[in-house]
Design an enzyme around this catalytic site. Structure first.
Site, PDB file in Angstrom:
ATOM      1  N   ASP A 273       0.805  -1.222   0.000  1.00 30.59           N
ATOM      2  CA  ASP A 273       0.000   0.000   0.000  1.00 30.59           C
ATOM      3  C   ASP A 273       0.838   1.272   0.000  1.00 30.59           C
ATOM      4  O   ASP A 273       1.948   1.326   0.516  1.00 30.59           O
ATOM      5  CB  ASP A 273      -0.982   0.013   1.174  1.00 30.59           C
TER       6      ASP A 273
ATOM      7  N   GLU B  82      -0.604  -2.427   5.264  1.00 29.75           N
ATOM      8  CA  GLU B  82       0.436  -2.301   6.294  1.00 29.75           C
ATOM      9  C   GLU B  82       0.377  -0.930   6.953  1.00 29.75           C
ATOM     10  O   GLU B  82       0.574  -0.802   8.159  1.00 29.75           O
ATOM     11  CB  GLU B  82       1.821  -2.537   5.684  1.00 29.75           C
ATOM     12  N   GLU B  83       0.110   0.098   6.161  1.00 34.25           N
ATOM     13  CA  GLU B  83       0.151   1.462   6.682  1.00 34.25           C
ATOM     14  C   GLU B  83      -0.924   1.732   7.736  1.00 34.25           C
ATOM     15  O   GLU B  83      -0.777   2.641   8.550  1.00 34.25           O
ATOM     16  CB  GLU B  83       0.016   2.482   5.548  1.00 34.25           C
TER      17      GLU B  83
END
Length: 447
Positions: A106, A173-174
């Site tokens: 991402d 992930e962010e």
């Protein structure tokens, strides 16, 4: 006679040189490095494409499709939409260990300002509903390109290893939810559970091509906390007839800093940052609420608990001191999606440190201090401690930029998540691909 000796020496040299040259060439040849360098033009094409077309967390459709298609082309058994847009690609190559290599996919809601010819012009809607530019400001584009390079190398070198290779493309992930979502969707039950999980992250704190690695904690636990500070609104000219939540929230911002400065052991790591403060709409109107948003960082579970418990205690205490009634106590919400601290396990980390040092040289492998940024790669170990885990780092600062920054008064370096972060992508991708390929071959080497 002299002429005869010279001719004989020349003839001997002509017959001796080719074997010597071949031996020197063989000694200098390195199959992993050579394969990586040969692949770099195509890997850079992948990188530029990923960079120009970033996708926000939980919207990684295009990126996941590219990773899945490449894995299928190479003969992997591929499953898509695992835990959202996650990709699981598995290659069974005889008996042996099961290892997992991860890349996150991402981008971030950041308007790119790097000036790169392939800079992102993508626009999307962030989680808060705001339309924003999108950028790979955290380097996940280099992660995906290296993932492809590692996969290609290992397929080409199947004769050199035995075992099961699982390559995963991880979403979200962010926002700290992607790893947990993939595990909840059966990552460790629908497919063979890995004995080792490996990933890397580019960093703006090392020159390009330098590897940072250490045992133990390497990235912090991340918690998000929302606080609604309540009050009694009214006219700004008559504050005595109100209970001003802006004043109370201001006291709270200051008091929260004592958690780190006066309650956490100075030898431990902790951060409490109030990143958002919203209240009121007009100069002469005292509002009845203020919204605070915090990020909280720590390593050890006991420090994390101290901080989170302390936020609730201080919020209530400051409200009582301000004379707020019980029905006006602040509301403290610890938001879901928290990320635990990333921990590199032994003996895996020590083994890879020795491997990388032998391969790249001691000047390119350094002990990188722990960072207060977070990484949800941590979940692969925290949610199942039987999995050996390693997240290492690859420097991305172009050499000239790094050298200038090290001089007294030199320019600073952009951080991750900066609109100006433009790593030396070739240095990152080539180093990471070579390192991850070598690591996999070492773990899966034939007995």
């Amino acid at each position: 006679m002299l002429r005869h000796l010279l001719l004989s020496a020349a003839a001997l040299a002509m017959t001796a040189t080719p074997p010597l040259a071949a031996a020197a060439a063989a000694a200098a040849a390195d199959p992993v490095r050579d394969a990586t360098q040969k692949a770099m033009p195509q890997l850079m094409d992948f990188y530029r494409d990923f960079h120009a077309n970033p996708e926000l967390s939980n919207h990684e459709t295009r990126s996941a499709g590219i990773l899945a298609a490449e894995a299928r082309r190479l003969g992997f058994d591929v499953t898509e939409k695992v835990g959202g847009h996650g990709v699981v690609a598995i290659l069974r190559n005889g008996p042996g260990p099961v290892i997992m290599i991860r890349a996150d996919m991402d981008g971030l809601p950041v308007v790119e300002q790097t000036g790169l010819p392939f800079a992102s012009k993508a626009i999307g809607t962030a989680e808060n509903g705001v339309e924003t530019g999108i950028m790979h400001a955290c380097g996940h584009d280099t992660h995906m390109a290296s993932w492809i390079g590692t996969m290609r190398n290992l397929v080409a070198m199947k004769a050199k290893w035995s075992g099961t290779l699982i390559m995963i493309g991880q979403p979200a992930e962010e926002v700290g939810t992607g790893a947990k979502a993939m595990i909840a969707d059966g990552l460790f039950t629908r497919w063979p559970k890995p004995s080792h999980a490996l990933a890397f992250h580019d960093v703006p704190s090392l020159p390009a091509g330098t590897i940072g690695i250490r045992t133990g904690y390497v990235m912090a636990a991340v918690d998000w906390v929302d606080i609604t500070v309540k009050g009694v609104g009214g006219h700004g000219a008559y504050p005595h007839k109100t209970k001003d939540p802006i004043v109370l929230a201001s006291r709270l911002v200051v008091a929260l800093q004592t958690l780190v400065s006066r309650e956490v052991d100075p030898l431990e790591s902790a951060v409490v940052t109030v990143g958002s403060f919203h209240g009121g709409a007009k100069p002469n109107v005292i509002s009845d609420t203020v919204q605070l948003q915090l990020t909280v960082r720590s390593y050890k579970p006991e420090v994390r608990k101290l901080l989170l418990d302390g936020i609730g205690r201080i919020a209530r205490g400051e409200a009582i001191a301000a004379g707020m009634p019980d029905d006006k106590m602040p509301e403290v919400i610890i938001k879901p999606g928290a990320t635990p601290a990333t921990f590199n396990t032994e003996p895996f980390t020590g083994r890879m440190t020795s491997l990388f040092t032998a391969r790249f040289g001691a000047d390119r492998v350094v002990d990188l201090a722990p960072q207060m940024g977070g990484e949800d790669f941590a979940n692969f170990y925290v949610l199942d401690p039987s999995v050996q885990s390693l997240l290492f780092f690859v420097g991305g600062v172009p050499r000239a930029q790094w050298d200038a920054s090290q001089k007294p008064g030199g320019p600073g370096l952009p951080s991750l998540h900066s609109p100006f972060w433009a790593p030396d992508a070739e240095g990152v991708i080539s180093t990471a691909t070579e390192a991850m390929t070598a690591a996999a071959l070492d773990l899966l080497r034939k007995k």
